[in-house]
Design a protein around this motif. Structure first.
Motif, PDB file in Angstrom:
ATOM      1  N   PRO A  93      -0.710 -65.280  21.903  1.00 49.20           N
ATOM      2  CA  PRO A  93      -1.986 -65.721  21.341  1.00 49.20           C
ATOM      3  C   PRO A  93      -3.000 -64.592  21.370  1.00 49.20           C
ATOM      4  O   PRO A  93      -3.200 -63.955  22.405  1.00 49.20           O
ATOM      5  CB  PRO A  93      -2.402 -66.884  22.258  1.00 49.20           C
ATOM      6  CG  PRO A  93      -1.659 -66.664  23.534  1.00 49.20           C
ATOM      7  CD  PRO A  93      -0.397 -65.966  23.173  1.00 49.20           C
ATOM      8  N   CYS A  94      -3.641 -64.314  20.244  1.00 49.90           N
ATOM      9  CA  CYS A  94      -4.592 -63.205  20.129  1.00 49.90           C
ATOM     10  C   CYS A  94      -5.955 -63.714  19.689  1.00 49.90           C
ATOM     11  O   CYS A  94      -6.067 -64.690  18.951  1.00 49.90           O
ATOM     12  CB  CYS A  94      -4.088 -62.164  19.133  1.00 49.90           C
ATOM     13  SG  CYS A  94      -2.604 -61.293  19.647  1.00 49.90           S
ATOM     14  N   GLY A  95      -6.984 -63.025  20.123  1.00 47.01           N
ATOM     15  CA  GLY A  95      -8.354 -63.366  19.749  1.00 47.01           C
ATOM     16  C   GLY A  95      -9.334 -62.621  20.630  1.00 47.01           C
ATOM     17  O   GLY A  95      -8.945 -61.968  21.606  1.00 47.01           O
ATOM     18  N   TYR A  96     -10.612 -62.739  20.301  1.00 46.33           N
ATOM     19  CA  TYR A  96     -11.634 -62.011  21.055  1.00 46.33           C
ATOM     20  C   TYR A  96     -11.825 -62.584  22.456  1.00 46.33           C
ATOM     21  O   TYR A  96     -12.447 -61.946  23.301  1.00 46.33           O
ATOM     22  CB  TYR A  96     -12.949 -62.015  20.275  1.00 46.33           C
ATOM     23  CG  TYR A  96     -12.885 -61.114  19.052  1.00 46.33           C
ATOM     24  CD1 TYR A  96     -13.229 -59.779  19.141  1.00 46.33           C
ATOM     25  CD2 TYR A  96     -12.433 -61.612  17.827  1.00 46.33           C
ATOM     26  CE1 TYR A  96     -13.145 -58.942  18.031  1.00 46.33           C
ATOM     27  CE2 TYR A  96     -12.346 -60.783  16.717  1.00 46.33           C
ATOM     28  CZ  TYR A  96     -12.701 -59.448  16.822  1.00 46.33           C
ATOM     29  OH  TYR A  96     -12.600 -58.628  15.728  1.00 46.33           O
ATOM     30  N   GLY A  97     -11.286 -63.775  22.713  1.00 43.67           N
ATOM     31  CA  GLY A  97     -11.353 -64.335  24.053  1.00 43.67           C
ATOM     32  C   GLY A  97     -10.526 -63.563  25.062  1.00 43.67           C
ATOM     33  O   GLY A  97     -10.694 -63.731  26.277  1.00 43.67           O
ATOM     34  N   LEU A  98      -9.631 -62.702  24.592  1.00 45.72           N
ATOM     35  CA  LEU A  98      -8.819 -61.883  25.499  1.00 45.72           C
ATOM     36  C   LEU A  98      -9.624 -60.772  26.167  1.00 45.72           C
ATOM     37  O   LEU A  98      -9.209 -60.243  27.206  1.00 45.72           O
ATOM     38  CB  LEU A  98      -7.646 -61.253  24.731  1.00 45.72           C
ATOM     39  CG  LEU A  98      -6.486 -62.181  24.344  1.00 45.72           C
ATOM     40  CD1 LEU A  98      -5.555 -61.475  23.369  1.00 45.72           C
ATOM     41  CD2 LEU A  98      -5.714 -62.627  25.581  1.00 45.72           C
ATOM     42  N   LEU A  99     -10.745 -60.394  25.578  1.00 46.34           N
ATOM     43  CA  LEU A  99     -11.532 -59.280  26.119  1.00 46.34           C
ATOM     44  C   LEU A  99     -12.020 -59.608  27.532  1.00 46.34           C
ATOM     45  O   LEU A  99     -12.563 -60.685  27.795  1.00 46.34           O
ATOM     46  CB  LEU A  99     -12.730 -58.990  25.209  1.00 46.34           C
ATOM     47  CG  LEU A  99     -12.380 -58.525  23.792  1.00 46.34           C
ATOM     48  CD1 LEU A  99     -13.639 -58.380  22.951  1.00 46.34           C
ATOM     49  CD2 LEU A  99     -11.606 -57.221  23.831  1.00 46.34           C
ATOM     50  N   GLY A 100     -11.799 -58.671  28.444  1.00 47.74           N
ATOM     51  CA  GLY A 100     -12.198 -58.863  29.837  1.00 47.74           C
ATOM     52  C   GLY A 100     -11.194 -59.630  30.673  1.00 47.74           C
ATOM     53  O   GLY A 100     -11.465 -59.918  31.844  1.00 47.74           O
ATOM     54  N   ARG A 101     -10.010 -59.905  30.107  1.00 47.15           N
ATOM     55  CA  ARG A 101      -9.034 -60.722  30.825  1.00 47.15           C
ATOM     56  C   ARG A 101      -7.809 -59.898  31.232  1.00 47.15           C
ATOM     57  O   ARG A 101      -7.518 -58.835  30.677  1.00 47.15           O
ATOM     58  CB  ARG A 101      -8.576 -61.901  29.952  1.00 47.15           C
ATOM     59  CG  ARG A 101      -9.680 -62.820  29.489  1.00 47.15           C
ATOM     60  CD  ARG A 101     -10.456 -63.440  30.657  1.00 47.15           C
ATOM     61  NE  ARG A 101      -9.624 -64.263  31.500  1.00 47.15           N
ATOM     62  CZ  ARG A 101      -9.455 -65.581  31.333  1.00 47.15           C
ATOM     63  NH1 ARG A 101     -10.070 -66.215  30.345  1.00 47.15           N
ATOM     64  NH2 ARG A 101      -8.689 -66.259  32.163  1.00 47.15           N
ATOM     65  N   ASN A 118     -11.369 -68.960  22.404  1.00 47.65           N
ATOM     66  CA  ASN A 118     -11.582 -68.124  21.215  1.00 47.65           C
ATOM     67  C   ASN A 118     -10.326 -67.344  20.809  1.00 47.65           C
ATOM     68  O   ASN A 118     -10.391 -66.158  20.485  1.00 47.65           O
ATOM     69  CB  ASN A 118     -12.740 -67.143  21.443  1.00 47.65           C
ATOM     70  CG  ASN A 118     -14.054 -67.838  21.725  1.00 47.65           C
ATOM     71  OD1 ASN A 118     -14.327 -68.886  21.146  1.00 47.65           O
ATOM     72  ND2 ASN A 118     -14.864 -67.276  22.599  1.00 47.65           N
ATOM     73  N   LEU A 119      -9.183 -68.035  20.842  1.00 47.42           N
ATOM     74  CA  LEU A 119      -7.946 -67.435  20.358  1.00 47.42           C
ATOM     75  C   LEU A 119      -7.753 -67.833  18.894  1.00 47.42           C
ATOM     76  O   LEU A 119      -7.934 -69.003  18.539  1.00 47.42           O
ATOM     77  CB  LEU A 119      -6.763 -67.887  21.209  1.00 47.42           C
ATOM     78  CG  LEU A 119      -6.805 -67.429  22.675  1.00 47.42           C
ATOM     79  CD1 LEU A 119      -5.651 -68.021  23.454  1.00 47.42           C
ATOM     80  CD2 LEU A 119      -6.789 -65.911  22.775  1.00 47.42           C
ATOM     81  N   GLU A 120      -7.405 -66.861  18.061  1.00 46.14           N
ATOM     82  CA  GLU A 120      -7.411 -67.102  16.619  1.00 46.14           C
ATOM     83  C   GLU A 120      -6.027 -67.314  16.020  1.00 46.14           C
ATOM     84  O   GLU A 120      -5.872 -68.058  15.049  1.00 46.14           O
ATOM     85  CB  GLU A 120      -8.091 -65.923  15.905  1.00 46.14           C
ATOM     86  CG  GLU A 120      -9.544 -65.729  16.333  1.00 46.14           C
ATOM     87  CD  GLU A 120     -10.182 -64.528  15.660  1.00 46.14           C
ATOM     88  OE1 GLU A 120      -9.743 -64.164  14.547  1.00 46.14           O
ATOM     89  OE2 GLU A 120     -11.114 -63.954  16.247  1.00 46.14           O
ATOM     90  N   GLU A 121      -5.015 -66.631  16.547  1.00 45.16           N
ATOM     91  CA  GLU A 121      -3.682 -66.748  15.951  1.00 45.16           C
ATOM     92  C   GLU A 121      -2.623 -66.357  16.964  1.00 45.16           C
ATOM     93  O   GLU A 121      -2.906 -65.689  17.955  1.00 45.16           O
ATOM     94  CB  GLU A 121      -3.564 -65.850  14.719  1.00 45.16           C
ATOM     95  CG  GLU A 121      -3.641 -64.368  15.032  1.00 45.16           C
ATOM     96  CD  GLU A 121      -3.448 -63.500  13.795  1.00 45.16           C
ATOM     97  OE1 GLU A 121      -2.662 -62.543  13.883  1.00 45.16           O
ATOM     98  OE2 GLU A 121      -4.080 -63.777  12.766  1.00 45.16           O
ATOM     99  N   ASN A 122      -1.392 -66.792  16.695  1.00 46.28           N
ATOM    100  CA  ASN A 122      -0.245 -66.348  17.479  1.00 46.28           C
ATOM    101  C   ASN A 122       0.418 -65.193  16.732  1.00 46.28           C
ATOM    102  O   ASN A 122       0.911 -65.375  15.616  1.00 46.28           O
ATOM    103  CB  ASN A 122       0.755 -67.489  17.681  1.00 46.28           C
ATOM    104  CG  ASN A 122       0.263 -68.485  18.715  1.00 46.28           C
ATOM    105  OD1 ASN A 122      -0.473 -68.123  19.621  1.00 46.28           O
ATOM    106  ND2 ASN A 122       0.661 -69.735  18.575  1.00 46.28           N
ATOM    107  N   SER A 123       0.405 -64.036  17.346  1.00 44.80           N
ATOM    108  CA  SER A 123       0.957 -62.851  16.705  1.00 44.80           C
ATOM    109  C   SER A 123       2.372 -62.602  17.214  1.00 44.80           C
ATOM    110  O   SER A 123       2.601 -62.602  18.425  1.00 44.80           O
ATOM    111  CB  SER A 123       0.077 -61.638  16.998  1.00 44.80           C
ATOM    112  OG  SER A 123       0.601 -60.472  16.399  1.00 44.80           O
TER     113      SER A 123
END
Length: 435
Positions: A93-101, A118-123
């Motif tokens: 799962p990818c998205g801007y919610g990954l930032l800082g994690r 705030n995950l946008e798509e499964n890459s």
């Protein structure tokens, strides 16, 4: 609703889920039969007695059965336990919610900060690299904040660079300097095969607990070989997501050697013959599949730094050799310079950037060549100077080089917290070269 409508809806659904069964279990792999699978397929193995399941990857197919390498330990499984094919494959799962994690090799959070929003798509984790004609030309500099790299080994946006060093020479510290000092908008760090205690230490000491715009993907040495392998591909998939959103991304991976060792375990357990120093052929096929996915396209860039742990400080070991042939530059750290108190301990005569002349001016490049000539002269005559066989006045060019030695050393070394702007570094380079 009448009966015909109900039957029509039932016809559209798959009411039977095919499954296979385990027929053999070893310490590192499972053999199963009863399913039609392909190499690389992801399967779910369910324990009937303990009521839990793990994911695995199909690594080899035989006439009657197929070999599965599990993503976790296989304690508790028995003969005849069920195996199901995961049709959706492996994705993150990818998205801007990954930032800082901080996440594991499957993109699951391990930092006790709760669910990732705030995950946008499964890459897909496995995908082909960019087509050669889709790649952008590397003609823009990439600043790292490290004077020795920015001046003598200038990198470009979209370049793939290797950092080669033995254990304890200073790779992690240099990685932290690049992450803190670089101009990338998004930073993805993959820590593959490291000791568990090194993860919090890297965040605390090398990053100063600052994970702003940074994502860390970890697969520690105690995890399965498959988790260590796919941790690298997960980090690359996350970096590609942000590149395709128009960002300049820094991908830092430590280390390629641990990644190769994980694939060696997988290859040997699935029946591959050992080739060079015990590494099976799949290792050398897998390295370009990972590294070539970095680079630039019309939307954004991935500038990648891959660290390579050089076994016994031998730069000719198979993984080092193969990595150098794939990458666009290499930075060699030596134990000798570390012992002499140089930091960063970069051997500039063994290191190279294949794009340096494309990203700096001709005048600046000439300054780089001048300094390299000075360093080469000093290196060639080092033994003579140390034993007192050389007397000043015997070689005018060498005398000039020795007079610049301290000034050059002062320019090329820096404290770990002392990051410098790119423009200032190049101006100082030209001053030192022309002095």
């Amino acid at each position: 609703m009448n009966l015909d409508d109900i039957l029509n809806k039932l016809d559209d659904k798959d009411l039977f889920v095919p499954f296979g069964r385990i027929v053999n279990i070893s310490s590192t792999s499972i053999k199963a039969s009863g399913l039609e699978v392909a190499i690389g397929d992801i399967v779910k193995i369910e324990s009937q007695e303990h009521l839990y399941s793990v994911l695995g990857m199909v690594a080899a197919i035989h006439s009657d059965d197929f070999t599965i390498i599990p993503f976790s330990f296989i304690d508790g499984f028995r003969i005849h336990d069920k195996v199901f094919l995961q049709k959706e494959g492996l994705s993150v799962p990818c998205g801007y919610g990954l930032l800082g994690r901080v996440v594991n090799a499957l993109g699951e959070p391990i930092d006790d900060k709760g669910r990732i929003e705030n995950l946008e798509e499964n890459s897909p984790i496995n995908k082909p690299s960019l087509s050669p004609l889709e790649r952008g030309i590397i003609d823009q500099k990439f600043s790292t904040g490290v004077k020795a790299i920015d001046s003598m080994l200038t990198c470009g946006k979209g370049q793939k660079v290797g950092i080669f060093a033995g254990s304890g020479v200073g790779k992690s510290t240099l990685m932290g300097m690049i992450v803190k000092g670089c101009e990338a908008q998004i930073k993805v760090i993959a820590l593959i095969g490291e000791r568990g205690r090194e993860i919090p230490e890297f965040i605390h000491y090398n990053l100063g607990n600052n994970l702003e715009n940074t994502i860390i993907v970890t697969a520690t040495s105690d995890e399965s070989a498959l988790m260590r392998k796919y941790g690298a591909f997960t980090a690359m998939a996350i970096a590609e997501f942000f590149r395709d959103r128009g960002h300049d991304v820094l991908l830092m991976m430590d280390s390629v050697t641990r990644f190769a060792m994980a694939q060696r375990e997988i290859g040997l357990s699935s029946g591959e013959p050992p080739a060079s120093r015990g590494y099976p052929p799949s290792v050398f096929a897998l390295l370009p599949q990972l590294m070539e996915r970095a680079g630039s396209n019309s939307k954004g860039t991935i500038t990648a730094f891959f660290t390579v742990l050089v076994e016994g400080d031998d730069m000719s070991d198979p993984i080092s050799d193969q990595s150098r042939s794939i990458l666009d530059g290499h930075i060699v750290l030596t134990r000798e310079l570390t012992e002499q108190g140089y930091y960063p301990p970069i051997d500039l005569l063994q290191s190279a950037s294949r794009v340096i002349d494309k990203v700096i001016t001709k005048e600046q490049y000439n300054s780089v060549l001048k300094l390299k000539r000075v360093l080469a002269l000093i290196k060639e005559n080092e033994v003579l100077i140390r034993v007192g066989a050389y007397k000043p006045g015997m070689d005018r060019e060498l005398d000039l080089a020795l007079s610049k030695k301290n000034k050059i050393r002062s320019f090329l070394t820096q404290e770990t917290e002392q990051l410098q702007e790119f423009g200032i570094t190049l101006n100082t380079l030209m001053e030192v070269a022309n002095s």
